[in-house]
Design an enzyme around this catalytic site. Structure first.
Site, mmCIF file in Angstrom:
data_model
loop_
_atom_site.group_PDB
_atom_site.id
_atom_site.type_symbol
_atom_site.label_atom_id
_atom_site.label_comp_id
_atom_site.label_asym_id
_atom_site.label_seq_id
_atom_site.Cartn_x
_atom_site.Cartn_y
_atom_site.Cartn_z
ATOM 1 C CE LYS A 132 44.358 36.659 38.690
ATOM 2 N NZ LYS A 132 43.949 35.343 39.216
ATOM 3 C CE1 TYR A 165 28.952 49.774 10.430
ATOM 4 C CE2 TYR A 165 29.820 49.899 12.670
ATOM 5 C CZ TYR A 165 29.990 50.078 11.304
ATOM 6 O OH TYR A 165 31.177 50.534 10.824
HETATM 7 C C1 LIG Z 1 43.275 35.537 40.441
HETATM 8 C C2 LIG Z 1 43.548 34.702 41.620
HETATM 9 C C3 LIG Z 1 43.354 35.208 42.918
HETATM 10 C C4 LIG Z 1 42.695 36.551 43.170
HETATM 11 O O1 LIG Z 1 41.316 36.397 42.986
HETATM 12 P P1 LIG Z 1 40.265 37.599 43.250
HETATM 13 O O2 LIG Z 1 38.949 36.951 43.068
HETATM 14 O O3 LIG Z 1 40.557 38.626 42.203
HETATM 15 O O4 LIG Z 1 40.509 38.108 44.614
HETATM 16 C C5 LIG Z 1 43.765 34.428 43.988
HETATM 17 N N1 LIG Z 1 44.298 33.191 43.790
HETATM 18 C C6 LIG Z 1 44.468 32.666 42.560
HETATM 19 C C7 LIG Z 1 45.040 31.306 42.413
HETATM 20 C C8 LIG Z 1 44.083 33.391 41.436
HETATM 21 O O5 LIG Z 1 44.226 32.852 40.221
#
Ligand SMILES: *Cc1c(COP(=O)(O)O)cnc(C)c1O
Length: 377
Positions: free
Chosen positions: A40, A259
């Site tokens: 993702k 800044y």
């Molecule tokens: C993002 C996600 C994962 C992966 O999680 P990590 O901690 O990056 O390994 C797995 N299952 C779901 C439902 C997620 O949203």
């Protein structure tokens, strides 16, 4: 891949060989369970196409994205992969999921009904997964809805491909929530004995085989990030991000930097201004102001602290104690083997996931150690 025409531009180097090695290491840990991959957010911003093709060539066949749009992009990169859409079924888009052969991870009675109606109308079951909420209170059917779900899916010829849940606290191995969620998950699975099950993210995959079930779904560990808090991270670093020095100057004790004039020099200081800022994912919370320690970058085998506020496009670092000859155009390591994503995350008071997923600014991305047969087009 973004285009960069400046000679002094910074760059992000992604080691696809390291990604493949990390995935294979997780596949070994997961034993008899299948090992999926979570890609993702553009594969945690490392590039969904190059990353998912690398993982496919390493043996991965099951992929998880968040949204249907990510699923479509992934389908173009990998015609034969099995793709789950974690955010579920977006209303009135079932036809699009089916057209791209995407499996929604159904999370509510509304989504389930819509998917079953869709299957009924087209006269054929379309694969999907079912997500149960075992305590996260994010997506998923409530555990007490399991009987109802079971009755619903018996009506048409609907075959769920997977029963899923997700841990809230897997990164803290001794947290009691994890065992509690696992117990509730087993209760759900008793009602669906013939459907494959998946529960583990990276942390749970690396913590106990009790959480592996039929498929594990690692994300962050594939990308070299720390999954389990308080333990050494066994994964290979995947990313190197470098920014060039724009200017070097000598400033006197008592002067201020940046800044807000919030950082006052306690000694005569050699300052290098580097070409990276919060617009590039170098968080403003990495600023070094007052007594508060900020981020660090690496140069000539030494670490140089950020001084003053990080601005949109530039950051000042103190190179007084850095050995060797340094000149404008030299590249400074912002992320890599010397300053890991988790070092930078700790300094910014966030997590490695956020460091990675905000790296989609101006920096050119290049891939190294591309596995044989993996096309980047
Ligand atoms: C993002 C996600 C994962 C992966 O999680 P990590 O901690 O990056 O390994 C797995 N299952 C779901 C439902 C997620 O949203």
């Amino acid at each position: 891949m973004t285009h960069n025409s400046t000679l002094l531009g910074g760059g992000i180097t992604v080691d696809l060989g390291a990604i493949a090695r990390n995935w294979k290491a997780l596949d070994t840990i997961s034993g008899r369970a299948l090992t999926g991959a979570v890609v993702k957010a553009d594969a945690y911003s490392l590039g969904i196409k190059a990353v998912s093709r690398t993982l496919y060539s390493a043996g991965a066949r099951f992929f998880f994205v968040a949204t249907p749009d990510e699923g479509m992009a992934l389908r173009e990169a990998l015609p034969l992969a099995h793709i789950f859409v974690l955010n579920g079924l977006v209303p009135r888009t079932a036809r699009d999921y089916a057209a791209y052969n995407l499996m929604p991870v159904l999370a509510s009675m509304g989504q389930l009904t819509e998917w079953l109606d869709f299957c009924l109308n087209r006269g054929a079951a379309a694969p999907a997964a079912l997500h149960f909420d075992t305590g996260f209170n994010r997506l998923g059917f409530r555990v007490k809805e399991a009987e109802l779900v079971k009755r619903e899916i018996e009506q048409p010829r609907f075959e769920p491909q997977m029963i899923m849940s997700h841990f809230a606290c897997a990164d803290q191995p001794s947290h009691e929530m994890t065992r509690k969620q696992n117990g509730l998950f087993q209760g759900v699975l008793n009602l669906f004995p013939n459907i494959p099950a998946s529960l583990a993210n990276s942390a749970a995959t690396m913590t106990s085989k009790d959480y592996h079930y039929d498929m594990v779904r690692p994300g962050i560990a594939v990308y070299g990030g720390r999954a389990v808090n308080g333990r050494p991270n066994p994964m290979a670093n995947v990313i190197r991000m470098e920014a060039p020095i724009l200017q070097i100057k000598e400033a006197r004790v008592g002067e201020t930097v940046g800044y807000g004039a919030q950082y006052r020099l306690r000694r005569d200081t050699r300052i290098a201004v580097i070409s990276i800022g919060y617009a590039d994912g170098f968080f403003r919370s990495l600023s070094g102001i007052g007594g508060q320690v900020g981020g660090k970058v690496a140069l000539n085998g030494a670490l140089a602290p950020v001084i003053g506020r990080v601005s949109m496009d530039m950051t000042a670092i103190d190179i007084t104690d850095v050995p060797g000859f340094i000149q404008p155009g030299d590249q400074v390591e912002v992320l890599g083997d010397s300053v890991t994503i988790d070092d930078q995350a700790d300094a910014a008071r966030t997590i490695g996931y956020e460091i990675l997923t905000t790296l989609n600014g101006r920096f050119q991305r290049q891939y190294v150690n591309v596995p044989d047969g993996v096309s980047l087009d």
